[in-house]
Design a protein around this motif. Sequence first.
Motif, PDB file in Angstrom:
ATOM      1  N   GLU A 129      42.851  31.092  39.580  1.00  0.00           N
ATOM      2  CA  GLU A 129      42.889  32.512  39.935  1.00  0.00           C
ATOM      3  C   GLU A 129      42.285  33.390  38.823  1.00  0.00           C
ATOM      4  O   GLU A 129      41.546  34.330  39.096  1.00  0.00           O
ATOM      5  CB  GLU A 129      44.368  32.864  40.160  1.00  0.00           C
ATOM      6  N   PHE A 130      42.599  33.059  37.583  1.00  0.00           N
ATOM      7  CA  PHE A 130      42.299  33.991  36.487  1.00  0.00           C
ATOM      8  C   PHE A 130      41.121  33.578  35.599  1.00  0.00           C
ATOM      9  O   PHE A 130      40.621  34.405  34.845  1.00  0.00           O
ATOM     10  CB  PHE A 130      43.517  34.130  35.560  1.00  0.00           C
ATOM     11  N   GLU A 132      37.900  32.810  35.720  1.00  0.00           N
ATOM     12  CA  GLU A 132      36.598  33.490  35.723  1.00  0.00           C
ATOM     13  C   GLU A 132      36.734  34.919  35.184  1.00  0.00           C
ATOM     14  O   GLU A 132      35.887  35.393  34.427  1.00  0.00           O
ATOM     15  CB  GLU A 132      36.014  33.492  37.132  1.00  0.00           C
ATOM     16  N   THR A 133      37.829  35.586  35.574  1.00  0.00           N
ATOM     17  CA  THR A 133      38.052  36.948  35.081  1.00  0.00           C
ATOM     18  C   THR A 133      38.240  36.946  33.568  1.00  0.00           C
ATOM     19  O   THR A 133      37.664  37.778  32.859  1.00  0.00           O
ATOM     20  CB  THR A 133      39.298  37.554  35.760  1.00  0.00           C
ATOM     21  N   LEU A 134      39.025  35.989  33.066  1.00  0.00           N
ATOM     22  CA  LEU A 134      39.265  35.947  31.616  1.00  0.00           C
ATOM     23  C   LEU A 134      37.985  35.612  30.863  1.00  0.00           C
ATOM     24  O   LEU A 134      37.720  36.161  29.787  1.00  0.00           O
ATOM     25  CB  LEU A 134      40.369  34.932  31.285  1.00  0.00           C
ATOM     26  N   ARG A 135      37.171  34.730  31.435  1.00  0.00           N
ATOM     27  CA  ARG A 135      35.898  34.413  30.775  1.00  0.00           C
ATOM     28  C   ARG A 135      34.970  35.623  30.816  1.00  0.00           C
ATOM     29  O   ARG A 135      34.234  35.886  29.866  1.00  0.00           O
ATOM     30  CB  ARG A 135      35.248  33.191  31.415  1.00  0.00           C
ATOM     31  N   ALA A 136      35.024  36.368  31.936  1.00  0.00           N
ATOM     32  CA  ALA A 136      34.198  37.590  32.021  1.00  0.00           C
ATOM     33  C   ALA A 136      34.652  38.622  31.000  1.00  0.00           C
ATOM     34  O   ALA A 136      33.853  39.429  30.532  1.00  0.00           O
ATOM     35  CB  ALA A 136      34.270  38.170  33.430  1.00  0.00           C
ATOM     36  N   LEU A 137      35.944  38.591  30.643  1.00  0.00           N
ATOM     37  CA  LEU A 137      36.462  39.508  29.626  1.00  0.00           C
ATOM     38  C   LEU A 137      36.279  38.943  28.211  1.00  0.00           C
ATOM     39  O   LEU A 137      36.790  39.489  27.247  1.00  0.00           O
ATOM     40  CB  LEU A 137      37.948  39.792  29.870  1.00  0.00           C
ATOM     41  N   ARG A 138      35.543  37.830  28.128  1.00  0.00           N
ATOM     42  CA  ARG A 138      35.205  37.217  26.839  1.00  0.00           C
ATOM     43  C   ARG A 138      36.418  36.691  26.093  1.00  0.00           C
ATOM     44  O   ARG A 138      36.476  36.741  24.847  1.00  0.00           O
ATOM     45  CB  ARG A 138      34.442  38.192  25.920  1.00  0.00           C
ATOM     46  N   ALA A 139      37.417  36.223  26.818  1.00  0.00           N
ATOM     47  CA  ALA A 139      38.595  35.648  26.154  1.00  0.00           C
ATOM     48  C   ALA A 139      38.225  34.284  25.577  1.00  0.00           C
ATOM     49  O   ALA A 139      37.552  33.491  26.241  1.00  0.00           O
ATOM     50  CB  ALA A 139      39.730  35.502  27.162  1.00  0.00           C
ATOM     51  N   SER A 140      38.674  34.015  24.360  1.00  0.00           N
ATOM     52  CA  SER A 140      38.459  32.698  23.759  1.00  0.00           C
ATOM     53  C   SER A 140      39.368  31.688  24.477  1.00  0.00           C
ATOM     54  O   SER A 140      40.247  32.060  25.253  1.00  0.00           O
ATOM     55  CB  SER A 140      38.804  32.738  22.268  1.00  0.00           C
ATOM     56  N   THR A 147      47.213  33.719  27.595  1.00  0.00           N
ATOM     57  CA  THR A 147      47.349  34.632  28.741  1.00  0.00           C
ATOM     58  C   THR A 147      47.923  33.893  29.948  1.00  0.00           C
ATOM     59  O   THR A 147      48.814  34.402  30.635  1.00  0.00           O
ATOM     60  CB  THR A 147      45.970  35.234  29.107  1.00  0.00           C
ATOM     61  N   ALA A 233      47.513  38.858  42.826  1.00  0.00           N
ATOM     62  CA  ALA A 233      46.807  39.239  41.593  1.00  0.00           C
ATOM     63  C   ALA A 233      45.566  40.046  41.927  1.00  0.00           C
ATOM     64  O   ALA A 233      44.997  40.693  41.092  1.00  0.00           O
ATOM     65  CB  ALA A 233      46.416  37.993  40.820  1.00  0.00           C
ATOM     66  N   TYR A 234      45.140  39.982  43.169  1.00  0.00           N
ATOM     67  CA  TYR A 234      43.913  40.676  43.530  1.00  0.00           C
ATOM     68  C   TYR A 234      44.166  41.511  44.773  1.00  0.00           C
ATOM     69  O   TYR A 234      45.026  41.217  45.590  1.00  0.00           O
ATOM     70  CB  TYR A 234      42.789  39.665  43.810  1.00  0.00           C
TER      71      TYR A 234
END
Lengths: 236, 247
Positions: A129-130, A132-140, A147, A233-234
């Motif tokens: 669920e999360f 792709e969004t976290l990668r788009a937010l540049r999370a390590s 998270t 979540a969406y």
Amino acid sequence: MQPFDGAFAQAFQLMVSADPALMQIVGLSLQVSLSAVVIACAIGMPLGAALAVLRFPGRRVISLFVSAAMGLPPVVVGLALYMAFSQAGPLAVLDLLYTPAAMIVAQTVLVTPIVAALTRSAVAGLMEEFDETLRALRASRGQRIATLLWEARPALLTAALAGLGRAFAEVGAVMIVGGNINHVTRVMTTSIALETSKGALELALALGIILLILSLAINAAAMGLRPRPLGLAYAK
Amino acid sequence: MPNRSRVIPFPGVEAELPPILRVEGLGLSRGGRRVLDEVELSLPPYGITVLMGPNGAGKSLLLRCMAGLVEPDRGAVFTALGAAPAALVFQSPVLLNRSVAGNLRHALRLARIPRRARAERLDDLLMLAGLGDQATAPARTLSGGEQQRLAIVRALAAAPKLLLLDEPTSSLDPAATAEIERLIARTADDGVKVVLVTHDRAQAERMAEDVAFLHGGQVREHGAARSFFGQPASAEARAYLEGRLFV
């Protein structure tokens, strides 16, 4: 039915009077099971999250072993630890046999796979669920794991409770490595087994009722702590 | 992603400015099918570029390649973004199970905004989204339009120079769509380059300064919005705009 009525009456008498022997057994049970669950969570939750998020050789094999270990027979774990801790065993130097510490180790071995497998499942579901969004937010990678673990907190609470249920209900392993020694390693489940075999139902009943109450109270407290679901979540 | 910059004339624009992002020979196969095929595209460093094309044309995958989320099989994406990242917002905003402010704080932490600057930046983002009075509300209880506005300002937390939007209004009503369009226009006015994927021709005509049309995994034409809608160069774009293009 008359003898059972008497046993129930005596059981309630033991509870109401906070019988010292009864309280000592309950206290030791709580100490052993809660310690085991805390240690199992400390090991199992990061392990489960790592198995869900990281990609490394052998990940599937480890996941398979963790899932299979959820069904470990307690007496087999008890026997293995007995052999390890006994005088001829490789861990004899620790001198743990017939101590509460040995019982904590045994319960930790039984509970850790449950916590790890449930954590892996919960975090893997959230990752779909999360991620792709976290990668788009540049999370390590570390930030993504942290998270996801935080978002999975209701499921992690369930995992901890499932582990606590297993620890509270466990008899075989703690009987073997603890020895069921009065005032030393006697816990609720081993006492119930012993007292029932002796025909002394009042103490067994009192312990059984306390075990049920504890289980209900812990689950109720956990339900109170659990964050309420607030929709998807969406947005649909 | 290598950073390289070169002055390239952009169709319909008098001044020659270096593109903020250039896609060269991009190719990607999925399940034995070429979903992106020798894609060539240069984005001017300002305004709103709209990506249009039928379903399956490769728009979303191209956006993900631009954001660095998908590694292409062939070709490359060159950017002049420097250290500033490209931000991507999805069709369905995925929000954390936290408050509105909690979601933004999390994004500010991920963007490594210094702690002392976070409170002011948080207020700015809440104001920009028009969610100042709902800062403590659980994010998942917001309406669809509010959630999408939150997702957009969350993506802006890292102060990107390039904002990629994948059909952000596809499931919203006209009022919520208008709010999102205002937010996008303001973001572009603030100097952030915006790339918007949409199937909504009216929205594209309202928002676009230039349009890139994709079909069969290729950019079939790219030009100023007025000429694209007035006189599309390719037969596929004409058929698409007339509702006659099928994949």
